[in-house]
Design a protein around this motif. Structure first.
Motif, mmCIF file in Angstrom:
data_model
loop_
_atom_site.group_PDB
_atom_site.id
_atom_site.type_symbol
_atom_site.label_atom_id
_atom_site.label_comp_id
_atom_site.label_asym_id
_atom_site.label_seq_id
_atom_site.Cartn_x
_atom_site.Cartn_y
_atom_site.Cartn_z
ATOM 1 N N MET A 123 0.837 -1.212 0.000
ATOM 2 C CA MET A 123 0.000 0.000 0.000
ATOM 3 C C MET A 123 0.867 1.256 0.000
ATOM 4 N N ALA A 124 2.032 1.174 0.621
ATOM 5 C CA ALA A 124 2.922 2.327 0.731
ATOM 6 C C ALA A 124 3.896 2.446 -0.441
ATOM 7 N N SER A 125 3.835 1.498 -1.378
ATOM 8 C CA SER A 125 4.756 1.534 -2.519
ATOM 9 C C SER A 125 4.451 2.740 -3.405
ATOM 10 N N ALA A 126 5.418 3.120 -4.218
ATOM 11 C CA ALA A 126 5.249 4.261 -5.128
ATOM 12 C C ALA A 126 4.048 4.065 -6.038
ATOM 13 N N THR A 127 3.785 2.832 -6.446
ATOM 14 C CA THR A 127 2.662 2.528 -7.335
ATOM 15 C C THR A 127 1.315 2.757 -6.654
ATOM 16 N N ASN A 128 1.210 2.431 -5.380
ATOM 17 C CA ASN A 128 -0.091 2.412 -4.692
ATOM 18 C C ASN A 128 -0.354 3.560 -3.726
ATOM 19 N N ARG A 129 0.651 4.271 -3.319
ATOM 20 C CA ARG A 129 0.489 5.245 -2.232
ATOM 21 C C ARG A 129 -0.443 6.401 -2.556
ATOM 22 N N LYS A 130 -0.646 6.670 -3.863
ATOM 23 C CA LYS A 130 -1.501 7.802 -4.232
ATOM 24 C C LYS A 130 -2.672 7.401 -5.125
ATOM 25 N N LEU A 131 -2.877 6.101 -5.327
ATOM 26 C CA LEU A 131 -3.999 5.657 -6.168
ATOM 27 C C LEU A 131 -5.323 6.114 -5.570
ATOM 28 N N PRO A 132 -6.243 6.625 -6.396
ATOM 29 C CA PRO A 132 -7.554 7.025 -5.880
ATOM 30 C C PRO A 132 -8.260 5.827 -5.237
ATOM 31 N N GLN A 133 -8.921 6.080 -4.108
ATOM 32 C CA GLN A 133 -9.612 5.027 -3.375
ATOM 33 C C GLN A 133 -11.098 5.342 -3.275
ATOM 34 N N SER A 134 -11.900 4.308 -3.102
ATOM 35 C CA SER A 134 -13.325 4.486 -2.854
ATOM 36 C C SER A 134 -13.517 5.144 -1.491
ATOM 37 N N ALA A 135 -14.733 5.590 -1.251
ATOM 38 C CA ALA A 135 -15.043 6.207 0.045
ATOM 39 C C ALA A 135 -14.740 5.215 1.164
ATOM 40 N N GLU A 136 -14.242 5.731 2.268
ATOM 41 C CA GLU A 136 -13.951 4.873 3.422
ATOM 42 C C GLU A 136 -15.234 4.179 3.858
ATOM 43 N N GLY A 137 -15.135 2.894 4.155
ATOM 44 C CA GLY A 137 -16.306 2.113 4.562
ATOM 45 C C GLY A 137 -16.921 1.338 3.410
ATOM 46 N N SER A 138 -16.503 1.608 2.157
ATOM 47 C CA SER A 138 -17.022 0.863 1.009
ATOM 48 C C SER A 138 -16.542 -0.582 1.063
ATOM 49 N N GLU A 139 -17.402 -1.486 0.610
ATOM 50 C CA GLU A 139 -17.043 -2.915 0.621
ATOM 51 C C GLU A 139 -17.249 -3.529 -0.746
ATOM 52 N N PHE A 140 -16.576 -4.671 -0.947
ATOM 53 C CA PHE A 140 -16.759 -5.442 -2.189
ATOM 54 C C PHE A 140 -18.057 -6.203 -2.112
#
Length: 140
Positions: A123-140
């Motif tokens: 999650m902290a890698s250069a590839t993933n650290r700034k990827l847009p995320q869904s709203a907190e609390g969203s589930e699959f």
């Protein structure tokens, strides 16, 4: 020549359960059994606290971990319950790709904590650290 001792599956899982319940480590990942009556110890729930200074900062991610009867000789299957945008996670199901390095290059000495810690590190890698995320609390 010294022989290595292979710890039986249930003993290994009991060790992992004890470690998970005691919260050994830095507290950024945790795990425990879904059903304490499951004598085969297959279903687990994991938690990852998102790494600081990333889009994941302060988010709490829930995961489901399934340890087949072949664990720890084979890796567990891992699925995010909390929605997360990472290349190693199926965008529809939350399944972590079996090619994710810790799963694809599985070693019997790895644990559920290893998997959760590696996902958190990713999650902290250069590839993933700034990827847009869904709203907190969203589930699959």
């Amino acid at each position: 020549m010294a022989e290595s001792v292979v710890v039986p599956r249930n003993f290994r899982l009991l060790e992992e359960l004890e470690k998970g319940e005691k919260g050994i480590g830095d507290g950024t990942v945790s795990y425990g059994m879904d059903d304490p009556d499951d004598v085969l110890m297959r279903g687990w729930t994991g938690t990852i606290i998102g790494p600081p200074n990333t889009v994941h900062d302060c988010r709490i991610y829930s995961l489901k971990i399934y340890c087949s009867e072949e664990y720890p000789d084979r890796p567990p299957s891992v699925r995010f319950v909390s929605r997360v945008n990472m290349p190693c996670v199926n965008k529809n199901t939350g399944e972590v790709d079996a090619k994710f390095p810790v799963l694809g290059q599985w070693n019997r000495n790895y644990t559920m904590e290893t998997v959760l810690s590696e996902l958190r590190r990713d999650m902290a890698s250069a590839t993933n650290r700034k990827l847009p995320q869904s709203a907190e609390g969203s589930e699959f």
